[in-house]
Motif scaffolding. Structure first.
Motif, short mmCIF file in Angstrom:
data_model
loop_
_atom_site.label_atom_id
_atom_site.label_comp_id
_atom_site.label_asym_id
_atom_site.label_seq_id
_atom_site.Cartn_x
_atom_site.Cartn_y
_atom_site.Cartn_z
N ASP A 150 0.89 -1.13 -0.04
CA ASP A 150 0.02 0.25 -0.08
C ASP A 150 0.85 1.29 -0.07
N ALA A 151 2.01 1.13 0.83
CA ALA A 151 2.97 2.24 1.00
C ALA A 151 3.38 2.71 -0.39
N ALA A 152 4.05 1.51 -1.28
CA ALA A 152 4.73 1.85 -2.58
C ALA A 152 3.53 2.33 -3.54
N LEU A 153 2.20 2.00 -3.62
CA LEU A 153 1.55 2.44 -4.47
C LEU A 153 0.91 3.93 -4.28
N THR A 154 0.64 4.09 -2.70
CA THR A 154 0.30 5.27 -2.64
C THR A 154 1.40 6.46 -2.99
N VAL A 155 2.66 6.19 -2.84
CA VAL A 155 3.77 7.02 -3.15
C VAL A 155 3.61 7.10 -4.55
N LEU A 156 3.49 5.93 -5.26
CA LEU A 156 3.54 6.08 -6.96
C LEU A 156 2.39 6.75 -7.26
N VAL A 157 1.19 6.60 -6.93
CA VAL A 157 -0.12 7.38 -7.49
C VAL A 157 -0.14 8.61 -7.08
N ARG A 158 0.19 9.11 -5.75
CA ARG A 158 0.21 10.50 -5.46
C ARG A 158 1.26 11.33 -6.01
N GLY A 159 2.22 10.65 -6.20
CA GLY A 159 3.56 11.59 -7.12
C GLY A 159 3.07 11.60 -8.52
N ALA A 160 2.34 10.53 -8.97
CA ALA A 160 2.26 10.61 -10.68
C ALA A 160 1.23 11.57 -10.89
N LEU A 161 0.23 11.93 -10.03
CA LEU A 161 -0.77 12.74 -10.37
C LEU A 161 -0.13 13.97 -10.72
N PRO A 162 0.63 14.65 -10.03
CA PRO A 162 1.08 15.91 -10.58
C PRO A 162 2.42 15.95 -11.41
N MET A 163 2.90 14.81 -11.55
CA MET A 163 4.18 14.45 -12.40
C MET A 163 3.98 13.99 -13.67
N LEU A 164 2.65 13.13 -13.78
CA LEU A 164 2.35 12.32 -14.97
C LEU A 164 1.38 13.30 -15.67
#
Ligand code: RET
Ligand code: FE2
Length: 356
Positions: A150-164
């Motif tokens: 969950d931690a890894a996916l949270t970091v990936l999703v939340r960072g991806a929203l503004p960066m991708l």
């Protein structure tokens, strides 16, 4: 001190509300609503054929120099001492100053030698750093389960929203920021810019984003977390980064989402800040923080002015270069905080004594 004793209207949070409730209702939910409102407004203007003027788009980044954005890292030198009573103030300052010198210089070196690699690194570090910020809050509010996946996916999703996210419908502006930053260092980034604007890259970014969000929500539910608040925030942020022009969207996100959340995290580490936040006295808490952060914010502004003189440019690109050099060491400090996670999470729940 109650609001009545302070001679002001009764704005104290009700006594039966916990710190997470107060912060959710007074700060985080209104912020999500405000981001949704901005997205709707921009969409309506778009339908009416009105584009947000460029000078308006840079306003949040301009505001961030003194309010929330740049200051949010200006207490990093005190973080080790605040989190660990065994670390003296002196040792805390010395180690963080050294960390900033080494990682800041290394980041600058990458930008100077290979500007496009510097830009790519900046996007990746920001992806991780903004993701880790939201993960901390999800955990502090009791929404995220203690699961590594969950931690890894949270970091990936939340960072991806503004960066991708901005890449999908605003690749031209994205590439313009690449050119605007790397161009200051004399780079010709035409191939990289063309790559960013290619349909293949944009489609891939869209698929990655959808896959990450789906996996994140499924894992959160299965691991026993609360997916509902995340669904609301992710939906609003996804629409926000699709609709709002990227410089405006990323500027608003940096200043009023990421930085504000980090300031809350830091304030919860002090007795005064925690007491103010638990009562819902947000302005008092932010005022305290900005005052504490003022000396180092002033140093960062001097660095910005020096960089502008050296590069003979005082635009968004110059500011982003400074932020890039500061973000690598800042992320290292926050990662260290995350490793001592229990303190921060317990503090927001009011379970743990905190040190000044
Ligand atoms: C402005 C902008 C971009 C990049 C912004 C970045 C990378 C900002 C990083 C700020 C940080 C790390 C602040 C500290 O917490 C993108 C995504 C290229 C899209 C176009 C607009
Ligand atoms: Fe940050």
């Amino acid at each position: 001190m109650t609001a009545a004793r302070a001679g002001r209207p009764a704005v104290d949070a009700p006594a039966d509300m916990t710190a997470p409730d107060v912060l959710r209702r007074r700060l985080f939910q209104p912020t999500t609503a405000a981001f949704a409102a901005v997205a709707v407004l921009v969409a309506l203007l778009d339908v009416a054929g009105i584009a947000v003027p460029e000078p308006v788009q840079v306003v949040p980044f301009a505001v961030s120099v003194l309010l929330f954005g740049l200051p949010h890292g200006a207490l990093d030198h005190l973080v080790p001492a605040r989190l660990d009573p065994g670390i003296s103030r002196r040792r805390s300052i010395a180690s963080v100053v050294l960390l900033y010198a080494v990682l800041g210089a290394a980041t600058a070196a990458v930008w100077i030698v290979l500007p496009v690699a510097g830009f790519t690194l900046f996007i990746l570090v920001t992806w991780f750093h903004w993701g880790q910020g939201d993960l901390w809050l999800d955990r502090a509010l009791g929404d995220a389960p203690p699961s590594r996946t969950d931690a890894a996916l949270t970091v990936l999703v939340r960072g991806a929203l503004p960066m991708l996210g901005p890449l999908l419908l605003h690749a031209r502006e994205y590439a313009a920021v690449l050119r605007g930053t790397t161009g200051l260092l004399g780079a010709r980034s035409a191939p990289a810019g063309a790559l960013l604007e290619s349909p293949v890259i944009r489609l891939t970014a869209a698929l990655v984003l959808v896959a990450l969000i789906t996996a994140h929500l499924v894992v959160r539910r299965r691991a026993g977390g609360r997916p509902a608040p995340a669904v609301g925030e992710i939906t609003v942020l996804a629409i926000f980064f699709l609709v709002v022009p990227p410089v405006l969207a990323v500027g608003l996100y940096f200043t009023f989402w990421h930085a504000v959340r980090h300031i809350v995290r830091l304030e919860l580490l002090t007795d005064g800040g925690r007491a103010a936040l638990q009562r819902g006295h947000l302005l008092r808490s932010f005022g305290r923080f900005l005052r504490d952060a003022a000396p180092l914010t002033a140093c960062a502004v001097v660095l910005l002015a020096a960089l502008a003189l050296v590069l003979r440019s005082a635009d968004l690109g110059t500011y982003l270069l400074l932020i890039a050099a500061l973000t690598t060491p800042h992320t290292a400090v926050v990662t260290w905080m995350d490793r001592r996670r229990s303190q921060g999470v317990a503090a927001v729940r009011g379970e743990e004594p905190v040190q000044r």
